[in-house]
Design an enzyme around this catalytic site. Structure first.
Site, PDB file in Angstrom:
ATOM      1  N   ALA A   1       0.782  -1.190  -0.105  1.00 16.54           N
ATOM      2  CA  ALA A   1       0.012   0.025   0.113  1.00 16.54           C
ATOM      3  C   ALA A   1       0.661   1.225   0.033  1.00 16.54           C
ATOM      4  O   ALA A   1       0.808   2.007   0.962  1.00 16.54           O
ATOM      5  CB  ALA A   1      -1.025  -0.005   1.215  1.00 16.54           C
TER       6      ALA A   1
ATOM      7  N   THR B   1       1.100   4.560  -0.998  1.00 16.01           N
ATOM      8  CA  THR B   1       0.843   5.728  -0.559  1.00 16.01           C
ATOM      9  C   THR B   1       0.271   5.760   1.025  1.00 16.01           C
ATOM     10  O   THR B   1       0.519   6.801   1.498  1.00 16.01           O
ATOM     11  CB  THR B   1      -0.443   6.068  -1.315  1.00 16.01           C
ATOM     12  OG1 THR B   1      -1.815   5.287  -1.338  1.00 16.01           O
ATOM     13  CG2 THR B   1      -0.332   6.453  -2.850  1.00 16.01           C
ATOM     14  N   ASP B   2       0.029   4.685   1.469  1.00 23.19           N
ATOM     15  CA  ASP B   2      -0.100   4.594   2.815  1.00 23.19           C
ATOM     16  C   ASP B   2       0.896   4.919   3.688  1.00 23.19           C
ATOM     17  O   ASP B   2       0.996   5.197   4.978  1.00 23.19           O
ATOM     18  CB  ASP B   2      -0.554   3.352   3.422  1.00 23.19           C
ATOM     19  CG  ASP B   2      -2.195   2.986   3.108  1.00 23.19           C
ATOM     20  OD1 ASP B   2      -2.698   3.941   2.681  1.00 23.19           O
ATOM     21  OD2 ASP B   2      -2.927   1.922   3.217  1.00 23.19           O
ATOM     22  N   TYR B   3       2.158   4.927   3.117  1.00 22.59           N
ATOM     23  CA  TYR B   3       3.466   5.099   3.908  1.00 22.59           C
ATOM     24  C   TYR B   3       3.826   6.389   3.768  1.00 22.59           C
ATOM     25  O   TYR B   3       4.762   6.979   4.398  1.00 22.59           O
ATOM     26  CB  TYR B   3       4.716   4.161   3.224  1.00 22.59           C
ATOM     27  CG  TYR B   3       4.195   2.611   2.951  1.00 22.59           C
ATOM     28  CD1 TYR B   3       3.238   2.391   3.987  1.00 22.59           C
ATOM     29  CD2 TYR B   3       4.480   2.017   1.825  1.00 22.59           C
ATOM     30  CE1 TYR B   3       2.875   1.049   3.449  1.00 22.59           C
ATOM     31  CE2 TYR B   3       4.019   0.747   1.523  1.00 22.59           C
ATOM     32  CZ  TYR B   3       3.119   0.150   2.727  1.00 22.59           C
ATOM     33  OH  TYR B   3       2.756  -1.265   2.409  1.00 22.59           O
TER      34      TYR B   3
END
Length: 813
Positions: free
Chosen positions: A584, A586-588
């Site tokens: 994921a 963009t979650d980072y």
């Protein structure tokens, strides 16, 4: 919002994204450059492919809205004095020099703090200011290896991968923006600045989605695979071919994702591509049933085969439309061309046309990192010409007016961590949201995490698990993201829960939520309703695509946002389907940006008393990491494609197999001197005279030579040998490598917490170090509803009768 603050940006491509974020938030940012211009001015792509420091799209992307001042800090004591005068009037200084260089010039933190004790000095380096690797030679690809991300990305039968455009330093630079605001927040009490030490390696570890904790938790490590990840016993595929390209699908299990999988399989059956028996599997409990022997992994593989055949009949547009109408976790893998043509971004007026003198016509740039209701972000001006504002800035008396006198006069002398007294109500879920509030908790904010006991938070069911044993309280990811928070359970679907929430809102300074746009409104908890009970409330709604537009209801995780934002198509091998970045992506990145957003809003609130609403589209924020490629698409008509580990500027540049099972080392030569040394080490001094252009032409040959040399050697010995000669190299770190890394140990990156059910648990500590106010302790993440009673009694002041009343209404689950 940040208009009172002045920032000196001495960074280059390894830090200039920090200054961009602060400029977007309203700070006055001055880029201090050497006479030849900062490094980014000399990096392509260039407008019209004309190499010119005024035409670099990398520079344009991250320096819009700044003012440029030229100072020869290396060669002129007079210019060093001019910088010292500017420091007197500055609030923040950002730099990305090697550790010790500014000290050698008499411009180190201690030197500058003597001139301005209120200065927040932010240093961005590969490994930090001190420690056994502080002096390491480094490059983009070696940092992706050192930070653990490369080892999780790519095809299992080939080398680990980086993304096909620079990312590593941007992770750290965005952390730097948030860290600077934390230090400024603390300064209003103490009157003092401090030194903030940002490590690219430590920042990047967030992108491992806590899999870096597998070794200390005694959990199995996961392995990369093309377009997905191996999470034994499952091979989780995330990228799938379809009729006209590729899509990403979250084809998984559990209470949060299983229902989406069930709806998808119902559609596959509806179209005749699977039998009813496969459609009707218990996709919610499937993983548990496999673990208990009630189901077989082979069933999952059959479902994947059916899905693969079915997808060949569907286009990306059909699947995206169905994701909205049928509520599925599917997103198209887009190109940079499709991103710039996005109807969603156009509907939200994301793009900003700016007059740039070099082109003689408006250039369309990436837009704001967030939408604020009371203090909308102003459109920034064009990127500055080299030295354009030197005379103007140096002649401005306000530039040298001592900041310290004013700041110290206003200081309250209160003690405590930087965010002590900040009260946060956390309705976030998965990773992007909780990672934001984790940073606030680390630095002293009181964070109340609201969960449901029936719709279980998805991260409670994700690897790595403590000792490899599943359980609601054993997920290393959940434990890592929620360290330092208080835990409370509420059934928000019940009317009686609203009154409890409203009391919490009266208490809170900041409310963060990441539900779908309609959820909070359906519960009567939208911003307009909440500000009636707390006019000073700052509320952030964080979702994939924002609160408005045709994709506002598009729900899912960072793998979907990364695909629809263009990151998947630029990650992989040119002769294969895109692999996409690990999980994921963009979650980072998104939570780093949202830390800066909410702190800017809180800073504005503290100065003005004004609350506001923040509509944060994770995709829009993270698109800034693709900004040079998007400009290249618009201005040069060039679509960025995946290119394995090759680089357009440097060679050799790659990740090479070493002795052992899946053991690799990243190596890059950015200078002729580094190549000469490497050529001598591998016993090919005859090639040491190759120019950069010649090395780029012979990149495949050089990769073969290096593979032949590294394949019989241990990756750590290769790293040690090459670093001893100043050649950028680093092992591709797996969890066990990071756990044993002496640099991370030096920084105290891993910390132990005492969990009420699991006992001692290792999690990651803060990703940046603050010289005066580091976190002094870490409270273990809460068990489900652990602090409900204490919150009701000690924070809300409820008596026994009131608690019995809401318990009877089953509000507390």
């Amino acid at each position: 919002m940040l208009s009172p603050y002045r920032v000196l940006d001495l960074s280059d491509d390894r830090g200039h994204c920090a200054g961009l974020i602060l400029a977007q938030l309203g700070a006055d940012v001055v880029a201090v450059e050497p006479p030849s211009g900062q490094r980014a001015r000399h990096l392509g792509p260039f407008v019209g492919d004309v190499v010119d420091p005024e035409r670099s799209l990398d520079h344009w992307a991250y320096n819009r809205g700044k003012r440029s001042v030229v100072l020869d800090l290396d060669g002129s004591e007079a210019d060093r004095d001019r910088l010292r005068h500017l420091v007197r009037g500055a609030d923040v200084l950002i730099e990305s020099d090697r550790p010790g260089r500014l000290v050698e010039l008499g411009l180190g933190h201690d030197d500058l703090a003597t001139i301005n004790p209120a200065l927040v000095h932010v240093s961005i380096t590969a490994f930090g200011q001190s420690g056994p690797k502080a002096g390491y030679a480094h490059s983009e690809i070696t940092m992706m290896a050192a930070g653990g991300y490369a080892g999780l990305t790519g095809d299992e039968d080939r080398a680990p991968l980086r993304l096909s455009l620079p990312q590593a330093y941007h992770h750290a630079a965005i952390d730097a923006a948030g860290a600077a605001l934390i230090a400024l927040f603390e300064r209003r009490r103490s009157g003092l600045g401090q030194h903030v030490d940002i490590s690219v390696q430590a920042s990047l570890l967030q992108a491992t989605q806590s899999t870096v904790l597998a070794a200390p938790l005694g959990a199995p490590t996961i392995q990369r695979m093309a377009g997905g990840v191996k999470m034994p016993p499952f091979d989780i595929r995330l990228v799938w071919p379809c009729a006209d390209g590729h899509v990403t699908i979250a084809f998984l299990f559990g209470t949060s994702i299983g229902p989406f999988t069930a709806r998808l399989m119902a559609w596959v059956h509806e179209d005749g591509f699977c039998g009813a028996w496969l459609r009707d599997r218990n996709w919610v409990d499937f993983a548990v049933q496999v673990e208990e022997g009630e189901e077989d992994v082979g069933t999952f593989e059959q479902a994947k085969d059916c899905l693969l055949s079915w997808l060949a009949t569907k286009t990306k547009a059909e699947l995206l439309d169905a994701a909205l109408t049928r509520r599925l976790l599917i997103a198209p893998v887009t190109t940079t061309r499709e991103v710039v043509d996005s109807p969603q971004l156009a509907s939200r007026r994301y793009w900003e046309p700016v007059e740039v003198p070099v082109t003689g016509e408006p250039v369309t740039f990436n837009g704001p990192i967030g939408k604020f209701s009371s203090t909308p972000l102003a459109s920034l001006g064009p990127p500055p010409r080299l030295g354009e504002h030197t005379g103007e800035v140096l002649a401005d008396p306000a530039r040298t007016r001592p900041v310290a006198d004013r700041v110290q006069a206003e200081a309250t002398d209160e003690s405590g961590p930087p965010l002590a007294g900040v009260k946060v109500l956390d309705f976030m879920w998965a990773m992007a949201g909780p990672a934001t509030t984790r940073v606030l908790a680390d630095y002293g904010a009181t964070v109340i995490r609201i969960e449901s006991a029936t719709k279980i938070e998805v991260t409670r069911g994700l690897q790595p698990f403590v000792e490899g044993v599943t359980g609601l309280e054993r997920s290393g990811l959940f434990l890592n993201l929620n360290t330092g928070k208080l835990g409370m359970t509420l059934d928000l679907a019940r009317t009686e829960a609203r009154e409890v929430v409203l009391d919490l809102v009266r208490w809170a300074d900041l409310l963060c939520e990441s539900f779908s746009p309609r959820a909070m409104r359906s519960w009567g908890l939208d911003y307009e309703s909440l500000k009636e009970v707390n006019p000073g409330l700052v509320m952030m709604s964080s979702c994939l695509m924002g609160q408005t537009g045709p994709l506002a209801s598009f729900a899912g995780f960072g793998n979907l946002a990364a695909a629809i934002s263009g990151f998947h198509n630029v990650t992989g091998w040119p002769d294969r389907d895109p692999s996409g970045p690990f999980s994921a992506y963009t979650d980072y990145v998104a939570p780093r940006i949202s830390v800066a957003l909410v702190l800017a809003a809180l800073d504005h609130r503290r100065r003005t008393g004004e609350g506001q609403y923040l509509d944060y589209s994770q995709a829009e924020g993270v698109l800034h990491l693709l900004a040079p490629a998007l400009l290249d698409e618009r201005l040069n008509g060039r679509t960025l494609e995946r290119n394995g580990n090759r680089d357009l500027r440097f060679a050799p540049h790659g990740i090479y197999r070493c002795a052992g099972d899946d053991r690799w080392v990243a190596i890059a030569c950015e200078t002729d001197a580094q190549w000469r040394d490497l050529a001598a080490i591998i016993d090919r001094p005859d090639l040491g005279g190759l120019s950069t252009a010649e090395r780029l032409d012979r990149a495949a040959e050089l990769d073969e030579l290096l593979t032949d040399w590294t394949s019989s050697r241990a990756n750590q010995s290769v790293e040690d040998l090459l670093q001893s000669h100043g050649v950028p190299a680093h092992v591709v770190a797996a969890s066990q490598d990071s756990w044993a890394d002496p640099q991370l140990a030096h920084r105290g990156h891993f910390v132990s917490t005492d969990h009420t059910e699991v006992g001692p648990v290792t999690v990651e500590g803060t990703r940046f170090l603050m010289s005066r106010t580091p976190p002094d302790s870490y409270r273990a993440a809460p068990t489900l509803g652990q602090d409900t009673f204490d919150i009701l009694t000690e924070i809300l002041g409820y008596d026994v009768d009131r608690i019995a009343e809401i318990a009877a209404a089953e509000v507390l689950e």
